[in-house]
Design a protein around this motif. Structure first.
Motif, PDB file in Angstrom:
ATOM      1  N   GLY A   1      -7.086 -36.077   5.673  1.00 44.24           N
ATOM      2  CA  GLY A   1      -7.157 -37.510   5.444  1.00 44.24           C
ATOM      3  C   GLY A   1      -7.431 -38.218   6.751  1.00 44.24           C
ATOM      4  O   GLY A   1      -7.772 -37.580   7.763  1.00 44.24           O
ATOM      5  N   ALA A   2      -7.264 -39.517   6.771  1.00 44.25           N
ATOM      6  CA  ALA A   2      -7.573 -40.298   7.965  1.00 44.25           C
ATOM      7  C   ALA A   2      -6.737 -39.878   9.166  1.00 44.25           C
ATOM      8  O   ALA A   2      -7.177 -40.018  10.315  1.00 44.25           O
ATOM      9  N   ASP A   3      -5.544 -39.327   8.930  1.00 43.84           N
ATOM     10  CA  ASP A   3      -4.667 -38.946  10.038  1.00 43.84           C
ATOM     11  C   ASP A   3      -5.192 -37.767  10.845  1.00 43.84           C
ATOM     12  O   ASP A   3      -4.940 -37.678  12.049  1.00 43.84           O
ATOM     13  N   ASP A   4      -5.878 -36.824  10.194  1.00 47.59           N
ATOM     14  CA  ASP A   4      -6.235 -35.591  10.892  1.00 47.59           C
ATOM     15  C   ASP A   4      -7.709 -35.204  10.807  1.00 47.59           C
ATOM     16  O   ASP A   4      -8.101 -34.147  11.294  1.00 47.59           O
ATOM     17  N   VAL A   5      -8.555 -36.056  10.247  1.00 48.00           N
ATOM     18  CA  VAL A   5      -9.960 -35.701  10.119  1.00 48.00           C
ATOM     19  C   VAL A   5     -10.654 -35.584  11.473  1.00 48.00           C
ATOM     20  O   VAL A   5     -11.575 -34.767  11.642  1.00 48.00           O
ATOM     21  N   ASP A   6     -10.225 -36.357  12.461  1.00 42.64           N
ATOM     22  CA  ASP A   6     -10.844 -36.251  13.784  1.00 42.64           C
ATOM     23  C   ASP A   6     -10.580 -34.888  14.402  1.00 42.64           C
ATOM     24  O   ASP A   6     -11.472 -34.293  15.029  1.00 42.64           O
TER      25      ASP A   6
ATOM     26  N   LEU B   1     -15.268 -34.137   2.756  1.00 43.74           N
ATOM     27  CA  LEU B   1     -14.933 -35.218   1.843  1.00 43.74           C
ATOM     28  C   LEU B   1     -13.513 -35.626   2.204  1.00 43.74           C
ATOM     29  O   LEU B   1     -12.593 -34.802   2.164  1.00 43.74           O
ATOM     30  N   LEU B   2     -13.324 -36.876   2.568  1.00 40.09           N
ATOM     31  CA  LEU B   2     -12.043 -37.343   3.097  1.00 40.09           C
ATOM     32  C   LEU B   2     -11.065 -37.605   1.957  1.00 40.09           C
ATOM     33  O   LEU B   2     -11.368 -38.319   0.999  1.00 40.09           O
ATOM     34  N   ASN B   3      -9.884 -37.020   2.051  1.00 40.04           N
ATOM     35  CA  ASN B   3      -8.832 -37.299   1.078  1.00 40.04           C
ATOM     36  C   ASN B   3      -8.454 -38.778   1.174  1.00 40.04           C
ATOM     37  O   ASN B   3      -8.303 -39.318   2.267  1.00 40.04           O
ATOM     38  N   ILE B   4      -8.297 -39.429   0.021  1.00 44.13           N
ATOM     39  CA  ILE B   4      -7.932 -40.853   0.075  1.00 44.13           C
ATOM     40  C   ILE B   4      -6.512 -41.048   0.581  1.00 44.13           C
ATOM     41  O   ILE B   4      -6.143 -42.149   1.008  1.00 44.13           O
ATOM     42  N   SER B   5      -5.682 -39.991   0.544  1.00 43.21           N
ATOM     43  CA  SER B   5      -4.369 -40.057   1.179  1.00 43.21           C
ATOM     44  C   SER B   5      -4.535 -39.804   2.667  1.00 43.21           C
ATOM     45  O   SER B   5      -5.214 -38.851   3.070  1.00 43.21           O
ATOM     46  N   ARG B   6      -3.919 -40.633   3.472  1.00 41.24           N
ATOM     47  CA  ARG B   6      -4.077 -40.486   4.916  1.00 41.24           C
ATOM     48  C   ARG B   6      -3.565 -39.143   5.414  1.00 41.24           C
ATOM     49  O   ARG B   6      -4.009 -38.647   6.449  1.00 41.24           O
TER      50      ARG B   6
END
Length: 377
Positions: A89-94, A110-115
């Protein structure tokens, strides 16, 4: 001078051709004249297609639930491109992006909508974890890496939230410019009819042939009206085999009615790669001979169709100017057992064996190619 010429490649339609590569792109197709720094002659013995794309995998090595190394499920198995479906998710995609830059396989997300991504099985049970701003910012930071978003819409994931996470996912999708949304279907609630009614053109239903009660077929074996309407609107069907999401019976009945998948994907990670029933994309592809699909149809589902669904404009095509990604494989005709996600075993008579992957013109031998010394690359 070309970088690479592949001579006498056998295409899935049984024609033979030469293919030339320059600067990671297809430079010529047909009866190619000229010289190359590297030349390989397949002698008409082995098949070549555009590079296989596995549009639903889990390869974030740090995920505590579903994880693997990209090259173990990618080039080692003839797959040139993998798309991780919601591990991060947004927390660990980088972090995921950075560690995949060293892979020989081309990796997207594909980014999980949950962070949080897949840190827990119930990542959509707390609506506060669905951070619209976090998703938007991540997409803006990594526009060439994040291809779309992922929402897992089954009871064990959403808890008491029902359809609400999908409503939020559609809001996010609109805010990020309409990138593809892949929706996992499984046990209800929410009911598949509720899910299908919210989907729009370009959205992807994954696990489309699962054998659970919340499946695309009615008890009488007909396509659910809501799913039929969704397909007519342009919603796409993805296989996403996985450990619990593919039924021979459902696939066979659906395909006999013309309800074919748009993309064939594995939903692979370390456990179902090693212990089955997935093992690899080639193994999953082989199962579709059993349920009524042809060689060309199957290959299209992991090349052209998969690229179109994920908007990978330069992939999935054997055309001048497209990425020089190829999969070289053979078909063996022998009796082998095949097992679906419900534990049902059938005998398969025809099987894909990937021998090499070519990524942007660079050759990589597969595990099978190395083990069998099929040809010297």
């Amino acid at each position: 001078m070309f970088d690479l010429i592949i001579r006498r490649a056998r295409l899935p339609d049984e024609t033979l051709t030469d293919i030339a590569v320059s600067a990671g792109k297809i430079a010529a197709i047909g009866n190619v004249s000229g010289e190359a720094k590297d030349e390989r002659d397949l002698g008409g013995r082995w098949y070549l297609s555009a590079g296989w794309i596995d549009s639903h995998v889990h390869c974030y090595a740090k995920s505590p639930i579903y994880h693997d190394q990209p090259d173990n499920i990618g080039v080692a198995q003839g797959v040139t491109t993998v798309v991780d479906a919601g591990s991060t998710g947004a927390d660990d995609v980088d972090d995921f992006y950075q560690i995949t830059r060293s892979a020989a396989t081309q990796v997207y997300a594909l980014l999980n909508i949950s962070r949080t991504g897949l840190v827990v099985q119930h990542e959509l049970a707390d609506m506060s974890d669905i951070d619209k701003v976090g998703v938007r910012d991540a997409v803006q930071r990594l526009p060439g890496f994040i291809l779309g978003i992922k929402a897992r819409m089954s009871s064990s994931v959403v808890g008491q939230n029902g359809i609400k996470p999908l409503v939020r996912a559609k809001e996010i999708q609109r805010e990020i410019g309409g990138l593809p949304l892949m929706v996992h279907i499984g046990n209800n609630p929410p009911d598949l009819d509720e899910i299908a009614d919210l989907l729009t053109s370009g959205d992807i239903i994954t696990h489309c042939y699962n054998g659970k009660p919340n499946r695309i077929l009615t008890p009488g074996g007909e396509l659910r009206a809501a799913v039929k309407s969704a397909i007519q609107r342009g919603v796409r069907l993805d296989v996403g085999h996985g450990s619990a999401s593919f039924s021979f019976e459902v696939a066979r009945v659906a395909i006999a009615q013309g309800i074919l998948p748009d993309s064939i994907s594995s939903d692979i990670y370390c456990r179902n790669r090693i212990s089955g029933p997935v093992y690899g994309l080639a193994h999953v592809m082989s199962k579709f001979f059993n349920v009524g699909m042809t060689l060309t149809q199957i290959v299209d589902c992991v090349t052209r169709n998969a690229a179109e669904g994920l908007r990978l404009a330069d992939k999935g095509r054997l055309e001048v100017g497209a990425d020089a990604d190829f999969t070289i494989f053979t078909l063996s005709e022998e009796s082998r057992p095949l097992v679906d996600a419900d534990g049902i075993s059938e005998t398969g008579a025809k099987h894909f064996t990937p021998l090499a992957a070519v990524v942007a013109g660079k050759w990589v031998m597969t595990d099978e190619g190395k083990a069998n010394h099929v040809f010297d690359l």
